[in-house]
Write a protein that holds these residues in place. Structure first.
Motif, mmCIF file in Angstrom:
data_model
loop_
_atom_site.group_PDB
_atom_site.id
_atom_site.type_symbol
_atom_site.label_atom_id
_atom_site.label_comp_id
_atom_site.label_asym_id
_atom_site.label_seq_id
_atom_site.Cartn_x
_atom_site.Cartn_y
_atom_site.Cartn_z
ATOM 1 N N ARG A 1 50.138 42.753 25.282
ATOM 2 C CA ARG A 1 50.170 44.198 25.041
ATOM 3 C C ARG A 1 49.781 44.947 26.301
ATOM 4 O O ARG A 1 48.862 44.548 27.019
ATOM 5 C CB ARG A 1 49.202 44.571 23.915
ATOM 6 N N ARG A 2 50.483 46.016 26.585
ATOM 7 C CA ARG A 2 50.158 46.813 27.764
ATOM 8 C C ARG A 2 48.765 47.423 27.601
ATOM 9 O O ARG A 2 48.435 47.965 26.546
ATOM 10 C CB ARG A 2 51.194 47.919 27.970
ATOM 11 N N PRO A 3 47.946 47.368 28.655
ATOM 12 C CA PRO A 3 46.582 47.906 28.531
ATOM 13 C C PRO A 3 46.581 49.425 28.412
ATOM 14 O O PRO A 3 47.465 50.110 28.944
ATOM 15 C CB PRO A 3 45.897 47.440 29.818
ATOM 16 N N PHE A 4 45.580 49.936 27.721
ATOM 17 C CA PHE A 4 45.361 51.375 27.597
ATOM 18 C C PHE A 4 43.885 51.614 27.890
ATOM 19 O O PHE A 4 43.020 51.198 27.129
ATOM 20 C CB PHE A 4 45.723 51.864 26.188
ATOM 21 N N ARG A 5 43.586 52.251 29.006
ATOM 22 C CA ARG A 5 42.207 52.493 29.426
ATOM 23 C C ARG A 5 41.918 53.979 29.356
ATOM 24 O O ARG A 5 42.719 54.802 29.812
ATOM 25 C CB ARG A 5 41.981 51.983 30.843
ATOM 26 N N SER A 6 40.773 54.325 28.790
ATOM 27 C CA SER A 6 40.400 55.729 28.626
ATOM 28 C C SER A 6 38.928 55.908 29.000
ATOM 29 O O SER A 6 38.065 55.995 28.133
ATOM 30 C CB SER A 6 40.653 56.181 27.180
ATOM 31 N N PRO A 7 38.611 55.949 30.299
ATOM 32 C CA PRO A 7 37.212 56.105 30.711
ATOM 33 C C PRO A 7 36.683 57.500 30.412
ATOM 34 O O PRO A 7 37.434 58.480 30.415
ATOM 35 C CB PRO A 7 37.262 55.846 32.217
ATOM 36 N N HIS A 8 35.372 57.581 30.167
ATOM 37 C CA HIS A 8 34.730 58.873 29.918
ATOM 38 C C HIS A 8 34.711 59.694 31.204
ATOM 39 O O HIS A 8 34.756 59.147 32.315
ATOM 40 C CB HIS A 8 33.300 58.642 29.412
ATOM 41 N N HIS A 9 34.607 61.021 31.055
ATOM 42 C CA HIS A 9 34.703 61.869 32.242
ATOM 43 C C HIS A 9 33.486 61.749 33.162
ATOM 44 O O HIS A 9 33.499 62.288 34.283
ATOM 45 C CB HIS A 9 34.923 63.340 31.842
ATOM 46 N N THR A 10 32.424 61.053 32.732
ATOM 47 C CA THR A 10 31.275 60.832 33.605
ATOM 48 C C THR A 10 31.461 59.601 34.497
ATOM 49 O O THR A 10 30.538 59.209 35.210
ATOM 50 C CB THR A 10 29.998 60.662 32.767
ATOM 51 N N VAL A 11 32.613 58.966 34.469
ATOM 52 C CA VAL A 11 32.861 57.747 35.229
ATOM 53 C C VAL A 11 32.674 58.010 36.732
ATOM 54 O O VAL A 11 32.999 59.085 37.239
ATOM 55 C CB VAL A 11 34.282 57.218 34.935
ATOM 56 N N SER A 12 32.109 57.034 37.430
ATOM 57 C CA SER A 12 31.895 57.172 38.866
ATOM 58 C C SER A 12 33.147 56.767 39.637
ATOM 59 O O SER A 12 34.079 56.167 39.076
ATOM 60 C CB SER A 12 30.717 56.300 39.307
ATOM 61 N N GLU A 13 33.134 57.061 40.935
ATOM 62 C CA GLU A 13 34.271 56.686 41.774
ATOM 63 C C GLU A 13 34.465 55.175 41.798
ATOM 64 O O GLU A 13 35.586 54.677 41.712
ATOM 65 C CB GLU A 13 34.075 57.206 43.204
ATOM 66 N N VAL A 14 33.351 54.428 41.899
ATOM 67 C CA VAL A 14 33.440 52.967 41.963
ATOM 68 C C VAL A 14 33.974 52.404 40.654
ATOM 69 O O VAL A 14 34.810 51.493 40.643
ATOM 70 C CB VAL A 14 32.067 52.363 42.295
ATOM 71 N N ALA A 15 33.513 52.945 39.516
ATOM 72 C CA ALA A 15 33.998 52.456 38.227
ATOM 73 C C ALA A 15 35.470 52.801 38.021
ATOM 74 O O ALA A 15 36.188 52.070 37.338
ATOM 75 C CB ALA A 15 33.159 53.041 37.091
ATOM 76 N N LEU A 16 35.930 53.876 38.633
ATOM 77 C CA LEU A 16 37.313 54.307 38.430
ATOM 78 C C LEU A 16 38.294 53.498 39.275
ATOM 79 O O LEU A 16 39.341 53.060 38.773
ATOM 80 C CB LEU A 16 37.434 55.796 38.742
ATOM 81 N N VAL A 17 37.984 53.280 40.539
ATOM 82 C CA VAL A 17 38.935 52.588 41.421
ATOM 83 C C VAL A 17 38.464 51.201 41.828
ATOM 84 O O VAL A 17 39.229 50.435 42.422
ATOM 85 C CB VAL A 17 39.244 53.421 42.685
ATOM 86 N N GLY A 18 37.216 50.834 41.521
ATOM 87 C CA GLY A 18 36.716 49.515 41.872
ATOM 88 C C GLY A 18 35.807 49.563 43.081
ATOM 89 O O GLY A 18 35.762 50.546 43.831
ATOM 90 N N GLY A 19 35.070 48.490 43.281
ATOM 91 C CA GLY A 19 34.172 48.403 44.427
ATOM 92 C C GLY A 19 32.872 47.733 44.043
ATOM 93 O O GLY A 19 32.807 46.935 43.112
ATOM 94 N N GLY A 20 31.818 48.064 44.762
ATOM 95 C CA GLY A 20 30.527 47.435 44.562
ATOM 96 C C GLY A 20 30.226 46.472 45.691
ATOM 97 O O GLY A 20 31.066 46.193 46.560
ATOM 98 N N ALA A 21 28.978 45.941 45.708
ATOM 99 C CA ALA A 21 28.590 44.985 46.742
ATOM 100 C C ALA A 21 29.510 43.768 46.723
ATOM 101 O O ALA A 21 29.947 43.275 47.760
ATOM 102 C CB ALA A 21 27.132 44.575 46.539
ATOM 103 N N TRP A 22 29.777 43.252 45.513
ATOM 104 C CA TRP A 22 30.812 42.232 45.322
ATOM 105 C C TRP A 22 31.961 42.947 44.611
ATOM 106 O O TRP A 22 31.879 43.224 43.420
ATOM 107 C CB TRP A 22 30.288 41.075 44.467
ATOM 108 N N SER B 1 32.035 43.096 55.249
ATOM 109 C CA SER B 1 32.246 41.653 55.231
ATOM 110 C C SER B 1 33.658 41.253 54.797
ATOM 111 O O SER B 1 34.113 40.162 55.110
ATOM 112 C CB SER B 1 31.229 40.975 54.310
ATOM 113 N N GLN B 2 34.353 42.127 54.042
ATOM 114 C CA GLN B 2 35.658 41.735 53.538
ATOM 115 C C GLN B 2 36.457 42.945 53.077
ATOM 116 O O GLN B 2 35.898 44.025 52.839
ATOM 117 C CB GLN B 2 35.513 40.755 52.367
ATOM 118 N N SER B 3 37.757 42.759 52.951
ATOM 119 C CA SER B 3 38.658 43.761 52.371
ATOM 120 C C SER B 3 39.383 43.118 51.199
ATOM 121 O O SER B 3 39.880 41.993 51.321
ATOM 122 C CB SER B 3 39.663 44.273 53.403
ATOM 123 N N VAL B 4 39.424 43.829 50.075
ATOM 124 C CA VAL B 4 40.026 43.296 48.856
ATOM 125 C C VAL B 4 41.094 44.265 48.378
ATOM 126 O O VAL B 4 40.895 45.487 48.396
ATOM 127 C CB VAL B 4 38.964 43.100 47.750
#
Length: 513
Positions: free
Chosen positions: A267-288, A333-336
Motif C-alpha cells: 500500500r502506498r504510504p500516507f504520512r501526516s505529521p503534526h504542524h509542530t514537526v521539526s526540520e530534522v523530523a520532516l526531511v531527516g537527519g540527526g547525529a546518525w 563525517s558522511q553524506s547520506v
C-alpha cells in the motif's frame, strides 16, 4: 586463528559490506578489543554476546580476542553485528568450522538468553547478500519474511544461537524461508470518495493530481472537507508495482517501521505529521542520519494539514526534496541520500479566522493579519505546488443529498489508465509520470497549439507566472489531456488544446489572486 565473516552496514537506504575479522589467541592475558569505528551499541555487543553464549551452553576458553570491523574507516552502528560476532567467536575458538561461517551473510541482535531479535535494515542487507553471491543470509525469525522478499536468495532464520551454530556445523538442517506472498492490504477502501458530499471541483482537481503525480494545495474554510478529501487520496492512486513496493519496503526497513514478520509493503504510504514537526523530523537527519517524513512518504502521499501553521524554516527545507525527489543530508563525517519522491498534499484556511470569502460567515481578520498569514508560504514553495484549488463550504442541498457520488474505485480506474499511458510514453527515460517532465521531454510532449500559446502568453503577462509555474501549467495540461484520452477509451497521446491549458491555468488559484 583469524576467522572472517560477512555482515553489512546501512548508509541511506542501501547496504555496504562489513567484514568481521576475529583474532582468537591464547597467548597473553585474556582481553577483548573491538576496533573499526564502532559506536556504543556495537561496543556493547561484547556483554550481550558472551552472556548469550553462556546461556546457550557454550564455554569459550580464556583468550585474547581482537575483533576488527572492516572497512575500519567507516562508522558502524546498531546491533546487527551481534550474531556474526557470536558465530565468529565460536569459529575462532574451534567450536565451529571456520569455512562454513564465511559462506553466509549474517545480521541480528542476540538477547542474554541466546534468542535472536529482529533489527532494522534487513531488506537492504538481503539485497547486498544476493549481489555478493553468498550461499544465503541468516537472520532472526522476525526478519525472515522481510529478507525473503529478495528473489533468488536462500533465507535461514534460526531461533537462537544454539540452533544457528548447529546449522553451521551441519548438525541440523534448516529449510529456507519461503517467499511470503504480499499482504492483501488493498488500496485503503475503508474510506471512499463516495462518502464526500459535493466538492466536485475539488474531486476533479485531486483526480488530475493523482493521474499526473502533481502536488496540490486545498484552500477553504473550516469544515469544508479538506482533510476528508486529502485522506482519501491514496484510495485513487494506482497500486504499487513490484519495484515501487521494494523501494517503499526498503525505506521502512531502514527506519525500523516494519512489523515483525512483515514482508513486502503493497500500500502506498500516507504520512501526516503534526504542524509542530521539526526540520530534522520532516526531511531527516540527526547525529546518525535517519529518514524523515518526506522519505517515509516515498512513492506515496505527504499530507500537511494547516500548512501556514508549520514553521517557515521547516517548510523551506522541503523545497529541494519536492524538486529533486531526494534528500541529501551532509555531515562532517558522511553524506547520506534518501529518496523522497512523493506527492505533497497540503490544506490551509484562506485567512487566520478561516472565513475569508465565505458567504455565510464574516471574516474578522485585519488586512495585515491576512498578509502575515499568507506570507508564511514563500513564493518558491508555492511554485513547487502544481495545483491550488478552492474548497468552499458545502451547501445544505449537497449535505442532504442521498445518492452516492462516484466511488474511489471508479476514479482509481481512470487514474491507473492515465499512469499506464504515461509509463508507456516515457519508457526508457527518467520520467515516470507527467510531474517528472522537464527539458526536451517537456518540449516534445507539452507543445501547445497557436491558441494555447496565446493563452499562455496572456496568463504569464497578467498573472506574473514564473518560469517554474509556466512549466507546471504545461505538465498539468498534459495530464488533463491524458485523462480526456482515457475517458474516450484511446491509448494515443492527445495534442494539447486550448481547453486543457485553460483548465490548467484555472487550477492555480493563488496565481490568479
Amino acid at each position: 586463528m583469524i576467522v572472517r565473516l560477512l555482515s553489512g552496514g546501512i548508509e541511506g537506504v542501501d547496504a555496504y559490506p562489513v567484514e568481521l575479522e576475529v583474532d582468537y589467541t591464547r597467548q597473553g592475558l585474556p582481553a577483548f578489543s573491538l576496533v573499526g569505528l564502532a559506536e556504543t551499541a556495537v561496543r556493547e555487543a561484547r556483554e550481550r554476546v558472551f552472556s548469550a553464549l553462556r546461556a546457550a551452553a557454550f564455554r569459550l576458553p580464556p583468550a585474547r580476542v581482537t575483533v576488527n570491523l572492516a572497512p575500519a574507516g567507516r562508522r558502524k552502528n546498531g546491533t546487527a553485528y551481534d550474531l556474526p560476532l557470536a558465530m565468529g567467536l565460536l569459529a575462532a575458538a574451534g567450536l565451529l568450522p571456520s569455512d562454513a561461517v564465511g559462506e553466509y551473510l549474517m545480521a541480528g541482535e542476540v538477547s542474554l538468553s541466546g534468542e535472536l531479535r529482529p533489527v532494522p535494515g534487513i531488506l537492504p542487507l538481503a539485497i547486498l547478500a544476493r549481489e555478493r553471491g553468498v550461499r544465503g543470509i541468516i537472520v532472526p525469525p522476525g526478519n525472515a519474511a522481510e529478507a525473503a522478499v529478495v528473489r533468488g536468495l536462500p533465507v535461514f532464520a534460526p531461533a537462537g544461537l544454539a540452533q544457528c551454530a548447529a546449522f553451521l556445523a551441519g548438525e541440523v538442517t534448516l529449510e529456507p524461508v519461503p517467499p511470503a506472498l504480499p499482504e492483501d492490504e488493498g488500496p485503503g477502501m475503508a474510506q471512499d470518495y463516495a462518502e464526500v458530499k459535493g466538492q466536485q471541483a475539488a474531486k476533479r482537481a485531486l483526480e488530475i493530481a493523482a493521474a499526473g503525480g502533481h502536488n496540490i494545495l486545498l484552500i477553504g474554510p473550516p469544515g469544508s472537507g479538506k482533510s476528508m478529501l486529502a485522506q482519501r487520496l491514496p484510495t485513487i492512486l494506482p497500486p504499487l508495482d513490484f519495484e515501487e513496493a521494494l523501494d517503499v519496503t526498503r525505506v521502512y526497513s531502514v527506519a525500523g517501521l516494519l512489523r515483525a514478520g512483515q514482508g513486502l509493503m503493497t500500500r502506498r504510504p500516507f504520512r501526516s505529521p503534526h504542524h509542530t514537526v521539526s526540520e530534522v523530523a520532516l526531511v531527516g537527519g540527526g547525529a546518525w542520519p535517519r529518514p524523515g517524513e518526506v522519505t517515509l512518504a516515498h512513492r506515496g502521499v505527504l499530507f500537511l494539514d494547516e500548512l501556514p501553521e508549520y514553521r517557515k524554516s521547516a517548510l523551506e527545507v522541503l523545497r529541494q526534496p519536492l524538486e529533486d525527489g531526494r534528500v541529501c543530508i551532509s555531515r562532517a563525517s558522511q553524506s547520506v541520500v534518501y529518496p523522497a519522491d512523493c506527492m505533497l498534499v497540503a490544506a490551509m484556511n484562506p485567512c487566520p479566522c478561516g472565513y475569508l470569502g465565505d458567504p455565510t460567515h464574516t471574516c474578522t481578520c485585519r488586512t495585515e493579519q491576512r498578509e502575515r498569514y499568507r506570507a508564511r508560504l514563500s513564493g518558491p514553495l508555492l511554485d513547487r505546488i502544481d495545483v491550488h484549488v478552492e474548497v468552499p463550504a458545502v451547501p445544505y442541498e449537497a449535505l442532504r443529498a442521498t445518492g452516492e457520488g462516484e466511488t474511489s474505485a471508479e476514479i482509481r480506474e481512470r487514474v491507473t489508465a492515465a499512469r499506464r499511458l504515461q509509463l508507456e510514453r516515457y519508457a526508457g527515460t527518467a520520467a515516470r509520470c507527467n510531474a517528472d517532465l522537464s527539458g526536451s521531454l517537456l518540449e516534445r510532449w507539452c507543445a501547445p497549439d497557436a491558441e494555447g500559446h496565446a493563452l499562455l502568453e496572456s496568463a504569464v503577462q497578467r498573472l506574473g507566472l514564473s518560469a517554474r509555474a509556466y512549466t507546471r501549467v504545461l505538465r498539468l495540461a498534459r495530464t488533463i489531456a491524458d485523462l480526456e484520452a482515457v475517458r474516450a477509451g484511446s491509448s494515443e497521446t492527445l495534442p494539447l488544446k486550448l481547453p486543457h491549458l485553460a483548465e490548467a491555468v484555472a487550477l492555480r488559484v493563488l496565481d490568479r489572486q
